[in-house]
Design an enzyme around this catalytic site. Structure first.
Site, short mmCIF file in Angstrom:
data_model
loop_
_atom_site.label_atom_id
_atom_site.label_comp_id
_atom_site.label_asym_id
_atom_site.label_seq_id
_atom_site.Cartn_x
_atom_site.Cartn_y
_atom_site.Cartn_z
N HIS A 114 -104.98 -79.78 -14.29
CA HIS A 114 -105.50 -78.43 -14.07
C HIS A 114 -106.19 -78.29 -12.71
O HIS A 114 -106.43 -77.17 -12.25
CB HIS A 114 -106.43 -78.01 -15.21
CG HIS A 114 -107.79 -78.65 -15.20
ND1 HIS A 114 -108.12 -79.72 -15.99
CD2 HIS A 114 -108.91 -78.35 -14.50
CE1 HIS A 114 -109.38 -80.05 -15.79
NE2 HIS A 114 -109.89 -79.23 -14.89
N ASP A 144 -103.00 -83.58 -19.33
CA ASP A 144 -103.83 -83.09 -18.23
C ASP A 144 -104.03 -84.16 -17.16
O ASP A 144 -105.10 -84.29 -16.59
CB ASP A 144 -105.18 -82.59 -18.74
CG ASP A 144 -105.90 -81.72 -17.71
OD1 ASP A 144 -105.22 -81.17 -16.82
OD2 ASP A 144 -107.14 -81.61 -17.77
N SER A 217 -114.02 -82.46 -12.67
CA SER A 217 -112.72 -82.66 -13.29
C SER A 217 -111.84 -83.58 -12.44
O SER A 217 -111.70 -83.37 -11.23
CB SER A 217 -112.01 -81.32 -13.47
OG SER A 217 -112.65 -80.54 -14.44
#
EC number: 3.4.21.107
Length: 473
Positions: A114, A144, A217
């Protein structure tokens, strides 16, 4: 000469100092870990070109006046003015910030999908502030995970550990770029393992209380040996910021994905072709289990690996290849790690008896197909459950890929209404018995036991699940 009170005061001070020193000795010193690992952690920024807007419709940049100088400088650096296009409007761009880490000296980098999804440009900033343009080697939305490549030699790399050996309560540390602040370090403990999140069936997440915020992230999660054990991926929040619930992708999963992306450009996963659900206390009682455990098979896809292997609706899977299924989410985690055509053994409970089934798993399809919802016609039947049902037409059975069942037309007050069934739901099983017609449904309903959990299999919008209820009269 010291009196008794003075002696006791001095003794208490010595004891307090001793306790403080012991407490300090028990806390880990993260300094060597951070010094060694930080050079291999990178900041990742992306740009994505968006469709043009006219000058009159373009969004203005946020007003930065009045902000403290440090924050104003930060936003000006990370959200530059969009360039003008030849027509006089502005070239609209979407930007994102994230983290990553270098896993090979020639420039392979792991991050989250992402972070780089749909990016037209990916820029990697190293610890020495140099910037390199990265190429996307491959990405896997289901886990992911994304694999990037920059051109380089003898780049600093992280040490890859084993997430399987992590224990709940172990110290862990994260390095990343929350809100663009490079190489921020936070620490905490492992809160849980094997967590399943909504729409994330194939990743057994590591839950921690390490402070993770937007920009973290894709960054690494380290153990005390300085080894990467996870990729920080998601947070649970109601405020948009850290709330003590952070989730990381186990590095064992991430490295398997990276190896497949590098070698074949995509990821293959095992697949059974079933819909499963959790076994709660009432369902366990209904299916004759000693305790709530396992994965209840609510739906079997016709022609799929499970159907070919003899798995049936109503089976409760207790273990796969000797590994116990404690909660239903354990099953997709285990199946997804296997290669297609792998042989497996399932221990199941069927009709109160234990069975062992052997079968070969298939390859997880790119996109799953959902069956259509049912409705409509034929003879009505009312019963003590507070339901009015009708039989399915041949066309509806074909659309739903089932051989029998009834569709609910009306729901009155009663046990069924209390468990949330509604018109349009299709009932295929009642009290562990398949339903062939409305008449058969009524006959089975008449014989239902009192004060005991009874199961009912319901299809809603093509998805099957078992629900339980009790008749008190």
């Amino acid at each position: 000469m010291l009196n008794f009170k003075s002696c006791m005061t001095a003794l208490a001070a010595v004891l307090l100092l001793g306790q403080t020193l012991v407490a300090r000795a028990e806390l880990p010193d993260f300094t060597p870990l951070v010094e060694e690992a930080s050079p291999a952690v990178v900041n990742i920024s992306t740009r994505q070109k968006l469709p043009q807007r006219s000058a009159g419709g373009a969004q203005a940049m946020p007003d930065l006046e009045g902000l403290p100088p440090m924050l104003r400088e930060f936003f000006e650096r990370n959200m530059p003015q969009a360039p003008r296009n030849p027509q006089g409007g502005r070239q609209r761009e979407a930007q994102s910030l994230g983290s990553g880490f270098i896993i090979s000296k020639d420039g392979y980098i792991l991050t989250n999908n992402h972070v780089v999804a749909d990016a037209d440009e990916i820029i990697v900033r190293l610890s020495d502030r140099s910037e390199l343009e990265a190429k996307l080697i491959g990405a896997d939305p289901r886990s992911d995970v994304a694999l990037l490549k920059v051109e380089g030699k003898d780049l600093p790399i992280v040490k890859i550990g084993k997430s399987e050996g992590l224990k709940v309560g172990s110290w862990v540390l994260a390095i990343g770029s929350p809100f663009g602040f490079d190489h921020s370090v936070t620490a905490g403990i492992v809160s849980a393992k094997g967590r399943s999140l909504p729409n994330e069936n194939y990743v057994p997440f590591i839950q921690t209380d390490v402070a993770i915020n937007p920009g973290n992230s894709g960054g690494p999660l380290f153990n005390l040996d300085g080894e990467v054990v996870g990729i920080n991926s998601q947070i649970f929040t109601r405020s948009g910021g850290f709330m003590g619930l952070s989730f990381a992708i186990p590095i064992d999963v991430a490295m398997s994905v990276a190896d497949q992306l590098k070698s074949q450009g995509k990821v293959s996963r095992g697949w059974l072709g079933v819909v499963i659900q959790e076994v709660n206390k009432d369902l366990a009682e209904s299916f004759g289990l000693d305790k709530p455990a396992g994965a209840l098979v609510a739906q079997v896809q016709e022609g799929g690996p499970a159907a070919k292997g003899g798995l049936q609706v109503g089976d409760v899977i207790l273990s796969m290849n000797g590994q116990p299924i404690i909660v239903s989410a354990d099953l997709p985690h285990l199946v997804g790690t296997l290669k297609p055509d792998s042989k497996i053994k399932l221990e199941v409970v069927r009709g109160g008896s234990h069975k062992t089934l052997e079968m070969a798993i298939g390859a997880l399809p790119e996109e799953g197909d959902e069956m259509a919802a049912a409705g409509g016609g034929a003879e009505r039947s009312s019963n003590r459950l507070g339901l009015s049902v009708v039989e399915l037409t041949d066309e509806q059975k074909k659309a739903l890929d089932i051989k029998g069942g009834v569709v609910i037309k009306d729901v009155q007050e009663g046990p069924a209404a209390m468990v949330g069934v509604r018109p349009g739901d299709v009932i295929t099983h009642l009290n562990n018995k398949a339903i062939a017609s409305a008449k058969e449904f009524t006959e089975i309903a008449k014989e239902l036991p009192k004060d005991r959990s009874v199961s009912m299999r319901v299809l809603r919008q093509g998805r099957a699940s078992f629900i339980t209820f009790k008749l008190n009269e």
